[in-house]
Write a protein that holds these residues in place. Sequence first.
Motif, short mmCIF file in Angstrom:
data_model
loop_
_atom_site.label_atom_id
_atom_site.label_comp_id
_atom_site.label_asym_id
_atom_site.label_seq_id
_atom_site.Cartn_x
_atom_site.Cartn_y
_atom_site.Cartn_z
N MET A 183 0.84 -1.19 0.00
CA MET A 183 0.00 0.00 0.00
C MET A 183 0.88 1.24 0.00
SD MET A 183 -2.93 1.27 2.72
CE MET A 183 -1.77 1.44 4.09
N ILE A 184 0.66 2.12 -0.98
CA ILE A 184 1.32 3.41 -1.03
C ILE A 184 0.57 4.40 -0.15
CG2 ILE A 184 1.96 5.35 -2.52
CD1 ILE A 184 2.00 3.31 -4.85
N ILE A 185 1.30 5.23 0.58
CA ILE A 185 0.69 6.31 1.35
C ILE A 185 1.22 7.64 0.82
CG2 ILE A 185 0.36 7.38 3.61
CD1 ILE A 185 0.67 4.67 4.88
N CYS A 186 0.29 8.52 0.45
CA CYS A 186 0.64 9.85 -0.05
C CYS A 186 -0.04 10.90 0.82
CB CYS A 186 0.18 9.99 -1.50
SG CYS A 186 0.56 11.60 -2.25
N GLY A 187 0.75 11.82 1.32
CA GLY A 187 0.21 12.86 2.18
C GLY A 187 -0.41 14.00 1.40
N ALA A 188 -1.37 14.67 2.03
CA ALA A 188 -2.00 15.87 1.48
C ALA A 188 -1.58 17.08 2.31
CB ALA A 188 -3.52 15.74 1.47
N ASP A 189 -1.56 18.22 1.68
CA ASP A 189 -1.13 19.44 2.36
C ASP A 189 -2.10 19.85 3.47
OD1 ASP A 189 0.73 21.92 2.24
OD2 ASP A 189 -1.29 22.77 2.25
N LYS A 190 -1.52 20.28 4.57
CA LYS A 190 -2.31 20.79 5.69
C LYS A 190 -1.57 21.99 6.27
CE LYS A 190 -4.79 19.32 9.84
NZ LYS A 190 -5.07 18.18 10.77
N GLY A 191 -2.08 23.17 5.97
CA GLY A 191 -1.45 24.37 6.48
C GLY A 191 -0.12 24.70 5.84
N GLY A 192 0.10 24.23 4.63
CA GLY A 192 1.33 24.56 3.93
C GLY A 192 2.49 23.62 4.16
N ASN A 193 2.25 22.45 4.82
CA ASN A 193 3.38 21.57 5.12
C ASN A 193 3.81 20.71 3.93
OD1 ASN A 193 1.12 19.86 5.16
ND2 ASN A 193 1.98 18.55 6.76
N LEU A 194 2.92 20.54 2.94
CA LEU A 194 3.26 19.72 1.76
C LEU A 194 2.86 20.47 0.49
CD1 LEU A 194 2.19 16.09 2.80
CD2 LEU A 194 4.50 16.98 2.59
N PRO A 195 3.59 21.49 0.12
CA PRO A 195 3.18 22.30 -1.04
C PRO A 195 3.21 21.53 -2.36
CG PRO A 195 5.36 22.93 -0.27
CD PRO A 195 4.78 22.04 0.77
N ASN A 196 3.98 20.45 -2.43
CA ASN A 196 4.10 19.69 -3.68
C ASN A 196 3.30 18.39 -3.64
OD1 ASN A 196 6.02 18.96 -1.65
ND2 ASN A 196 7.04 17.62 -3.08
N PHE A 197 2.25 18.33 -2.80
CA PHE A 197 1.56 17.05 -2.59
C PHE A 197 0.89 16.54 -3.86
CE2 PHE A 197 -2.01 19.87 -2.13
CZ PHE A 197 -3.14 19.13 -2.46
N LYS A 198 0.42 17.42 -4.73
CA LYS A 198 -0.25 16.95 -5.94
C LYS A 198 0.74 16.27 -6.88
CE LYS A 198 -4.18 20.11 -5.91
NZ LYS A 198 -4.95 21.15 -6.64
N GLN A 199 1.99 16.69 -6.85
CA GLN A 199 3.00 16.04 -7.67
C GLN A 199 3.32 14.65 -7.12
OE1 GLN A 199 5.35 19.63 -7.13
NE2 GLN A 199 5.69 19.71 -9.34
N ASN A 200 3.41 14.54 -5.83
CA ASN A 200 3.59 13.22 -5.21
C ASN A 200 2.40 12.31 -5.54
OD1 ASN A 200 6.04 13.78 -3.91
ND2 ASN A 200 5.02 14.57 -2.08
N LEU A 201 1.20 12.87 -5.54
CA LEU A 201 0.01 12.08 -5.82
C LEU A 201 0.02 11.56 -7.26
CD1 LEU A 201 -2.69 10.95 -4.86
CD2 LEU A 201 -3.75 13.14 -5.48
N SER A 202 0.48 12.38 -8.18
CA SER A 202 0.61 11.93 -9.57
C SER A 202 1.54 10.72 -9.65
CB SER A 202 1.15 13.06 -10.44
OG SER A 202 1.53 12.58 -11.71
N PHE A 203 2.66 10.79 -8.96
CA PHE A 203 3.59 9.67 -8.92
C PHE A 203 2.94 8.45 -8.28
CE2 PHE A 203 7.56 8.03 -6.48
CZ PHE A 203 7.74 6.99 -7.39
N ALA A 204 2.25 8.65 -7.15
CA ALA A 204 1.60 7.53 -6.46
C ALA A 204 0.60 6.82 -7.36
CB ALA A 204 0.90 8.03 -5.20
N ALA A 205 -0.19 7.60 -8.11
CA ALA A 205 -1.21 7.01 -8.98
C ALA A 205 -0.58 6.17 -10.08
CB ALA A 205 -2.07 8.11 -9.58
N LYS A 206 0.50 6.66 -10.63
CA LYS A 206 1.15 5.93 -11.73
C LYS A 206 1.88 4.70 -11.24
CE LYS A 206 1.16 10.07 -14.45
NZ LYS A 206 0.04 10.54 -13.59
N TRP A 207 2.48 4.79 -10.07
CA TRP A 207 3.15 3.63 -9.50
C TRP A 207 2.13 2.56 -9.11
CZ3 TRP A 207 6.29 3.87 -4.29
CH2 TRP A 207 7.03 2.70 -4.13
N GLU A 208 1.04 2.98 -8.50
CA GLU A 208 -0.05 2.06 -8.15
C GLU A 208 -0.54 1.32 -9.39
OE1 GLU A 208 -3.72 0.57 -6.06
OE2 GLU A 208 -1.66 1.09 -5.48
N SER A 209 -0.79 2.07 -10.46
CA SER A 209 -1.29 1.47 -11.68
C SER A 209 -0.28 0.52 -12.31
CB SER A 209 -1.67 2.56 -12.69
OG SER A 209 -2.23 1.99 -13.85
#
Length: 270
Positions: free
Chosen positions: A182-208
């Motif tokens: 299982m891949i875990i990808c964090g989402a931004d909360k209060g500015g702590n993960l400004p690049n989270f959408k880029q990580n999510l793109s990677f997570a989706a492609k790796w999962e697939s």
Amino acid sequence: PGPPPEGMGAIVSAHYQQGSGDAYIPCTAGTIKNCTSLSAAEVAEAASAPLPFNIEVGSSEPQVLIMHTHATESYELEDLGWFDPEYTCRRTDTSLNMVAVGAAIAEQLNAAGIVTLQDATLHDYPSYNGSYERSNATVRGYLEKYPSIKVVLDVHRDAIETDEGRVKAVADVNGRTAAQVMIICGADKGGNLPNFKQNLSFAAKWESAMESRFPGFTRPVLFDYRYYNQDLTTGSLLIEIGSHGNTLEEAVYSGQLVGEALAGLFTTGA
């Protein structure tokens, strides 16, 4: 297996399906479990974006770093169907803990011409507290020394308990038992993960990539308000390889499969 011996606990096998319904967003072969307040449309848009980095296959410069915030997490050494409650599920021997699993991933990537480094530091030993602060410093050190690194993978295992006992998450892959991942990808909360959408793109492609090659191998990507040092690159993810009920053999086999799928994603794009 029969009932566990007196004083021992039961290990039960489980296979986790891909999700369906409003909380699950398809990503080609797999799914993303959206535990955030972001809309399904926003998550799907981020997941479908192209990879935010370019892996240089054949380069002599490191492209991937594998490390372990909780390196001492470990597995059963035999498939007995039961566990000893006195076993803490942690070992400092790197041939028997998460370092062995990470090495299997690294071997596949390096064999594909993707220079991959592995850090074997036991960030959770002798103290578990402060593990992420120590692994953060380790990763920053590697990124400073090797600015060519685009991807940082923090390799863990899960710990799943039910009323029936300790769970081993399994999948049949090519006639062998593998530990589900299982891949875990964090989402931004209060500015702590400004690049989270880029990580999510990677997570989706790796999962697939994993699920298309090995149907049933993955659990849905967990997309939630987690941090896990995922602000350090645009390719920073955490992956859980099985659970504490799985055997080391199952987990190492899964490491090979994870690395094979990731190498395929980086070399062919799928």
